[in-house]
Each structure stands twice: as structure tokens, then as C-alpha cells.
Design a protein around this motif. Structure first.
Motif, PDB file in Angstrom:
ATOM      1  N   VAL A 239      86.072 -47.069  -6.313  1.00 19.19           N
ATOM      2  CA  VAL A 239      86.049 -45.742  -6.157  1.00 19.19           C
ATOM      3  C   VAL A 239      86.023 -45.336  -4.699  1.00 19.19           C
ATOM      4  CG1 VAL A 239      84.330 -43.532  -6.603  1.00 19.19           C
ATOM      5  CG2 VAL A 239      84.779 -45.422  -8.334  1.00 19.19           C
ATOM      6  N   PRO A 240      86.906 -43.879  -4.120  1.00 22.21           N
ATOM      7  CA  PRO A 240      86.603 -44.121  -3.097  1.00 22.21           C
ATOM      8  C   PRO A 240      85.211 -43.872  -2.564  1.00 22.21           C
ATOM      9  CG  PRO A 240      87.864 -41.934  -3.923  1.00 22.21           C
ATOM     10  CD  PRO A 240      87.762 -43.417  -4.833  1.00 22.21           C
ATOM     11  N   ALA A 241      84.514 -43.764  -1.696  1.00 21.57           N
ATOM     12  CA  ALA A 241      83.534 -43.759  -0.794  1.00 21.57           C
ATOM     13  C   ALA A 241      83.486 -41.981  -0.213  1.00 21.57           C
ATOM     14  CB  ALA A 241      83.452 -44.584  -0.061  1.00 21.57           C
ATOM     15  N   VAL A 242      84.235 -41.413  -0.110  1.00 18.21           N
ATOM     16  CA  VAL A 242      84.884 -40.058  -0.519  1.00 18.21           C
ATOM     17  C   VAL A 242      84.740 -39.434  -1.299  1.00 18.21           C
ATOM     18  CG1 VAL A 242      86.075 -37.791   1.377  1.00 18.21           C
ATOM     19  CG2 VAL A 242      85.856 -40.522   2.373  1.00 18.21           C
ATOM     20  N   THR A 243      83.486 -38.876  -1.885  1.00 15.49           N
ATOM     21  CA  THR A 243      83.584 -38.691  -3.355  1.00 15.49           C
ATOM     22  C   THR A 243      82.591 -37.328  -3.615  1.00 15.49           C
ATOM     23  OG1 THR A 243      84.944 -38.246  -5.236  1.00 15.49           O
ATOM     24  CG2 THR A 243      83.189 -40.009  -4.641  1.00 15.49           C
ATOM     25  N   VAL A 244      82.512 -37.164  -4.150  1.00 15.87           N
ATOM     26  CA  VAL A 244      81.596 -35.975  -4.508  1.00 15.87           C
ATOM     27  C   VAL A 244      80.816 -37.879  -6.078  1.00 15.87           C
ATOM     28  CG1 VAL A 244      82.163 -33.925  -4.630  1.00 15.87           C
ATOM     29  CG2 VAL A 244      82.526 -35.070  -7.097  1.00 15.87           C
ATOM     30  N   VAL A 245      79.673 -37.574  -6.233  1.00 16.29           N
ATOM     31  CA  VAL A 245      78.695 -38.072  -6.770  1.00 16.29           C
ATOM     32  C   VAL A 245      78.608 -38.240  -8.233  1.00 16.29           C
ATOM     33  CG1 VAL A 245      76.686 -36.855  -7.282  1.00 16.29           C
ATOM     34  CG2 VAL A 245      76.598 -38.922  -7.281  1.00 16.29           C
TER      35      VAL A 245
ATOM     36  N   GLY B 194      90.740 -40.224   7.212  1.00 23.66           N
ATOM     37  CA  GLY B 194      90.855 -39.927   5.887  1.00 23.66           C
ATOM     38  C   GLY B 194      91.318 -39.566   5.387  1.00 23.66           C
ATOM     39  N   ARG B 195      92.809 -40.211   5.460  1.00 24.28           N
ATOM     40  CA  ARG B 195      93.450 -40.248   4.664  1.00 24.28           C
ATOM     41  C   ARG B 195      93.739 -40.822   3.214  1.00 24.28           C
ATOM     42  NH1 ARG B 195      96.131 -35.165   4.413  1.00 24.28           N
ATOM     43  NH2 ARG B 195      96.861 -34.778   6.636  1.00 24.28           N
ATOM     44  N   GLY B 196      92.864 -40.382   2.135  1.00 24.57           N
ATOM     45  CA  GLY B 196      92.714 -41.569   0.895  1.00 24.57           C
ATOM     46  C   GLY B 196      92.204 -42.508   1.239  1.00 24.57           C
TER      47      GLY B 196
ATOM     48  N   ALA C 144      89.140 -31.233  -2.254  1.00 25.36           N
ATOM     49  CA  ALA C 144      89.445 -29.685  -1.560  1.00 25.36           C
ATOM     50  C   ALA C 144      90.882 -30.103  -2.302  1.00 25.36           C
ATOM     51  CB  ALA C 144      89.253 -30.044  -0.491  1.00 25.36           C
ATOM     52  N   GLY C 145      91.550 -30.377  -3.152  1.00 23.06           N
ATOM     53  CA  GLY C 145      92.546 -30.447  -3.491  1.00 23.06           C
ATOM     54  C   GLY C 145      93.935 -31.024  -3.243  1.00 23.06           C
ATOM     55  N   ARG C 146      93.598 -32.209  -1.606  1.00 19.57           N
ATOM     56  CA  ARG C 146      94.021 -33.170  -2.126  1.00 19.57           C
ATOM     57  C   ARG C 146      94.838 -33.965  -1.907  1.00 19.57           C
ATOM     58  NH1 ARG C 146      95.167 -30.696   3.316  1.00 19.57           N
ATOM     59  NH2 ARG C 146      94.619 -28.300   3.238  1.00 19.57           N
ATOM     60  N   THR C 147      95.724 -34.456  -2.252  1.00 15.85           N
ATOM     61  CA  THR C 147      96.223 -35.725  -2.992  1.00 15.85           C
ATOM     62  C   THR C 147      95.739 -37.361  -1.853  1.00 15.85           C
ATOM     63  OG1 THR C 147      98.565 -35.443  -3.129  1.00 15.85           O
ATOM     64  CG2 THR C 147      97.253 -34.946  -4.935  1.00 15.85           C
ATOM     65  N   ASP C 148      96.171 -36.161  -0.509  1.00 12.97           N
ATOM     66  CA  ASP C 148      96.745 -37.779   0.402  1.00 12.97           C
ATOM     67  C   ASP C 148      97.728 -38.685   0.254  1.00 12.97           C
ATOM     68  OD1 ASP C 148      94.450 -36.204   1.988  1.00 12.97           O
ATOM     69  OD2 ASP C 148      92.934 -37.158   1.026  1.00 12.97           O
ATOM     70  N   ASN C 149      97.469 -40.574   0.113  1.00 12.70           N
ATOM     71  CA  ASN C 149      98.361 -41.211  -0.464  1.00 12.70           C
ATOM     72  C   ASN C 149      98.491 -40.976  -1.265  1.00 12.70           C
ATOM     73  OD1 ASN C 149      95.717 -42.450  -0.664  1.00 12.70           O
ATOM     74  ND2 ASN C 149      96.208 -44.195   0.956  1.00 12.70           N
ATOM     75  N   ILE C 150      98.177 -40.417  -2.266  1.00  9.96           N
ATOM     76  CA  ILE C 150      98.391 -40.886  -4.139  1.00  9.96           C
ATOM     77  C   ILE C 150      99.149 -42.157  -4.129  1.00  9.96           C
ATOM     78  CG2 ILE C 150      99.317 -38.569  -4.244  1.00  9.96           C
ATOM     79  CD1 ILE C 150      96.977 -41.078  -6.396  1.00  9.96           C
ATOM     80  N   HIS C 151     100.767 -41.521  -3.358  1.00 10.56           N
ATOM     81  CA  HIS C 151     102.193 -42.424  -3.752  1.00 10.56           C
ATOM     82  C   HIS C 151     102.124 -44.147  -3.497  1.00 10.56           C
ATOM     83  CE1 HIS C 151     104.369 -38.757  -5.518  1.00 10.56           C
ATOM     84  NE2 HIS C 151     103.709 -38.227  -5.457  1.00 10.56           N
ATOM     85  N   ASP C 152     101.683 -44.521  -1.721  1.00  8.90           N
ATOM     86  CA  ASP C 152     101.003 -45.108  -2.025  1.00  8.90           C
ATOM     87  C   ASP C 152     100.051 -46.113  -2.638  1.00  8.90           C
ATOM     88  OD1 ASP C 152     102.838 -45.049   0.005  1.00  8.90           O
ATOM     89  OD2 ASP C 152     100.716 -44.617   1.964  1.00  8.90           O
ATOM     90  N   LEU C 153      99.470 -45.327  -3.057  1.00  6.57           N
ATOM     91  CA  LEU C 153      98.043 -45.553  -3.924  1.00  6.57           C
ATOM     92  C   LEU C 153      98.213 -46.736  -4.619  1.00  6.57           C
ATOM     93  CD1 LEU C 153      95.169 -46.603  -4.472  1.00  6.57           C
ATOM     94  CD2 LEU C 153      94.600 -44.057  -5.211  1.00  6.57           C
ATOM     95  N   ALA C 154      99.780 -45.272  -5.902  1.00 10.69           N
ATOM     96  CA  ALA C 154     100.073 -45.800  -6.568  1.00 10.69           C
ATOM     97  C   ALA C 154     100.988 -47.366  -6.851  1.00 10.69           C
ATOM     98  CB  ALA C 154     100.642 -44.785  -7.463  1.00 10.69           C
TER      99      ALA C 154
ATOM    100  N   THR D 121      84.543 -39.449   8.059  1.00  6.29           N
ATOM    101  CA  THR D 121      85.349 -38.575   7.544  1.00  6.29           C
ATOM    102  C   THR D 121      84.910 -37.571   6.989  1.00  6.29           C
ATOM    103  OG1 THR D 121      87.283 -39.984   6.755  1.00  6.29           O
ATOM    104  CG2 THR D 121      87.358 -38.480   5.514  1.00  6.29           C
ATOM    105  N   VAL D 122      83.498 -37.801   5.413  1.00  7.86           N
ATOM    106  CA  VAL D 122      82.742 -36.666   5.533  1.00  7.86           C
ATOM    107  C   VAL D 122      81.722 -36.045   6.036  1.00  7.86           C
ATOM    108  CG1 VAL D 122      81.396 -36.730   3.993  1.00  7.86           C
ATOM    109  CG2 VAL D 122      82.735 -37.965   2.715  1.00  7.86           C
ATOM    110  N   ASP D 123      81.150 -36.927   7.252  1.00  3.56           N
ATOM    111  CA  ASP D 123      80.542 -35.893   7.599  1.00  3.56           C
ATOM    112  C   ASP D 123      80.805 -34.808   9.245  1.00  3.56           C
ATOM    113  OD1 ASP D 123      78.234 -37.314   6.912  1.00  3.56           O
ATOM    114  OD2 ASP D 123      78.217 -38.271   8.832  1.00  3.56           O
TER     115      ASP D 123
END
Length: 363
Positions: A69-75, A97-99, A122-132, A329-331
Motif C-alpha cells: 500500500v502506498p504510504a501516501v494514502t488516506v487511512v 511524489g509520483r506514485g 486527488a484524482g491523479r493516477t501518477d505511474n499506474i502503467h509502470d506499476l501495472a 509528499t504529504v506534508d
């Protein structure tokens, strides 16, 4: 003003309630969602969190399994993994902070790792294709938490349709909403059938698991809420255009402000306008976000207290060390979300407040 036709849709659904097994509105909603986002199947559930838990169950993930799980996420993302009985393993953020950091992800993948969740904050998919591509190489299931990404596309693909299964929320404030609810999208019939079985105590069969052969949960979406979601789905193109216009308006008014760097979309990405996004380069950025919230500018850090998940008190049992890029990234994030009720005048006032406070903060 509330849309009176929305109440008419709910009233029609209530009139059919004497037949509790029809689920006419839910089935219709599922077909319409699949068509709207270019997926083979959709499964409606009771919330966005339930969507993630149901997706994990559909993938066969439970006790003794680990989920990256990304640490940049909601609880709430972390809570869904824990509710499934699995253990969340936090992954640091990639550069800028790109994914997720794929090197950190790979280093934390072990025999117990069964899936990775991408969170489209926030509606951003960032590096989803690399992650896939990474997930395919390692044999992991890829689940997309797209609860904030209805309508975002990346390289022509709708958010939530790149991985094995995508999870969405229908809570108030989302671009498609019905008060409370959620849904999943997938091109895999077996995953869809298992998700549908799990959401209703496994009362329906799924491949390799006859009805009643497994324990499930009550994550059903009520018929009146499904009717309301269908009504709002018809309005989705206009609602999506409105969010994008709102985000563009605020960016135009704020982007030149010293101390704030606009966060551009990833290559090939068309965001849904869920939030306007900047990187705060001012000192004490969290305090700055809190100051803005106190002055009426809603934002993820100042208003909702967004914190890197591995530092959240409720997640302390899963933290295994600091993840500095995720924390930074979050702060330093200023994410201002929109609703359909935010007027042009309100957005202009937010912009004025942000500019004035940034100038005063810097000096």
C-alpha cells in the motif's frame, strides 16, 4: 437546490421494494457503470471502503497475506486491507511524489505478498502503467483505489480499469454520488462473480465456490441509493466538466503565487479536477495548510488532517520505519477539493486568500 428528479427516481425505487430480491436498480446501475467506463463488469457495493475489502476477497486475499500500500494514502485504504484480514505493507513515494517507488515496492515483495493497491489520490493516477507492468512481472494482483478518480483517464484508459480490479466510492462529494455507496470495475468475469458473491454473504455462486460454500459480508447497495446513483450517472459528463473547470479556474488564479508550485498531470493523464494541486515550498507547509483551512479554504492537510499513512496513529501497528519521501509528499501538499456547490465567487475568494496568505507567510 436539490434536484427534484433525483427524488422521483428514489421514489420509484421505493415503490418496487416489496420485491426485495429484484435488485432491479442495482443491476441496471452495474450495466450503466460498466458501459460508462469501458469495463466488462461492474459490481455495486455499500461504500468505497467496502469496494476495496470486496476486491481483496475476490482476489482470494485474507489472513497471513500481505498487501503493498502506498504510504501516501488516506487511512481508509489501510482500514480496508486490515478488515480483509491481510497485513498492509507501506511503500515509499517515488521521486517528486509520483506514485509508488517501484524499487522500494520490489524490495518489500516477498512470499506472503499477494497484491498491490494503487491509490489515485486527488484524482491523479501518477505511474499506474509502470506499476501495472511491475505487478505483471511479479505476479501480484493490482487493485486500484480510484475513489477520488472518477473520470480521470491515463493514456486513454479510465482510472480503475488498468489493473485487475478498480474500486470507487459513491459518497457525497464524489463526482457520481448517492449519499453512500461504491462499486468495482473489472474485465475479469471470475473476479466480478466472486465480488458479487462476497458482497451478499456468498448467496450466489462463483467459479470454484458454490453458493453458501464460503463466508461473505453484507456490502449490498440499497435499491433507492442505486436509483439515485443512476440518476447522477446520467449527469456525469456535465459534473465532470464542472469539476475540471473549477480546478482550472483556481489554478489560473493561484499558479503564479510564490511559494506554491502547481503539480502538473503525469504524461498522458487527463485528471478529473477532483482537486487543484500545488507543492508548498514555504516554511512549515502543514501549518500553512492549517492556516488556510481556518480561513475557509478547504484542503486535504489543513482540513482533513491528511498524514502519511505510516505516521497515522491508527496505523502504528503496521509501520516498520520512516518513509521520508512519502512524509514530505504529504506534508508539502496543498490539495483543494471541489464540490458541485462551489460557486465561481467562492473559488475566487479561495484564490485571493491563498495569494494573500502565501505572501504574508513568506515575508
Amino acid at each position: 437546490m436539490p434536484d427534484p428528479t433525483a427524488y422521483e427516481a428514489m421514489a420509484a425505487a421505493l415503490a418496487r421494494m416489496p420485491d426485495p430480491d429484484s435488485y432491479q436498480e442495482v443491476r441496471a446501475l452495474e450495466g450503466e457503470l460498466a458501459a460508462a467506463f469501458g469495463a466488462r463488469r461492474a459490481v455495486a457495493v455499500s461504500s468505497g471502503t467496502a469496494a476495496i475489502t470486496t476486491a481483496l476477497a475476490a482476489c482470494g486475499i485474507g489472513a497471513d497475506d500481505e498487501v503493498l500500500v502506498p504510504a501516501v494514502t488516506v487511512v481508509m485504504t489501510v482500514a480496508a486491507v486490515a478488515a480483509a484480514g491481510a497485513r498492509p505493507v507501506f511503500v515509499d513515494a517515488a521521486a517528486e511524489g509520483r506514485g509508488m517507488d517501484l524499487a522500494d515496492l520490489t524490495s518489500k515483495t516477498g512470499p506472503a505478498t499477494k497484491a498491490v493497491i494503487a491509490v489515485h489520490l486527488a484524482g491523479r493516477t501518477d505511474n499506474i502503467h509502470d506499476l501495472a507492468a511491475c505487478a505483471r512481472t511479479t505476479g501480484l494482483r493490482l487493485i486500484e483505489d480510484a475513489c477520488q478518480a472518477q473520470g480521470t483517464t491515463s493514456r486513454g484508459r479510465a482510472a480503475g480499469t488498468v489493473g485487475d480490479i478498480g474500486c470507487f466510492s459513491l459518497k457525497d462529494g464524489k463526482i457520481i454520488s448517492c449519499g453512500e455507496g461504491g462499486y468495482l470495475l473489472t474485465d475479469d468475469d471470475a473476479l466480478a462473480d466472486r465480488a458479487a458473491a462476497y458482497r451478499t454473504h456468498w448467496q450466489s455462486p462463483a467459479p470454484g465456490a458454490p453458493a453458501g460454500s464460503r463466508l461473505g459480508a453484507n456490502h449490498r447497495l440499497a435499491e433507492p441509493l442505486a436509483a439515485l446513483a443512476r440518476h447522477n450517472l446520467q449527469r456525469f459528463p456535465d459534473a465532470l466538466a464542472q469539476r475540471r473547470q473549477q480546478a482550472a479556474r483556481l489554478h489560473r488564479a493561484v499558479d503564479a503565487t510564490a511559494g506554491l508550485e502547481p503539480i502538473a498531470p503525469a504524461d498522458g493523464e487527463v485528471p478529473n479536477g477532483y482537486s487543484a494541486l500545488w507543492r508548498v515550498t514555504l516554511p512549515e507547509p502543514r501549518a500553512f495548510a492549517t492556516r488556510l483551512a481556518g480561513l475557509g479554504v478547504p484542503n486535504s492537510v489543513g482540513t482533513h488532517r491528511l498524514t502519511a499513512a505510516h505516521l497515522h496513529p491508527a496505523c502504528s501497528g503496521y509501520a516498520t520505519g520512516d518513509l521520508p519521501r512519502a512524509r514530505a509528499t504529504v506534508d508539502t501538499l496543498l490539495a483543494v477539493p471541489f464540490t458541485e456547490h462551489d460557486t465561481e465567487q467562492a473559488i475566487e475568494q479561495w484564490a485571493l486568500t491563498i495569494r494573500q496568505e502565501a505572501a504574508a507567510w513568506k515575508s
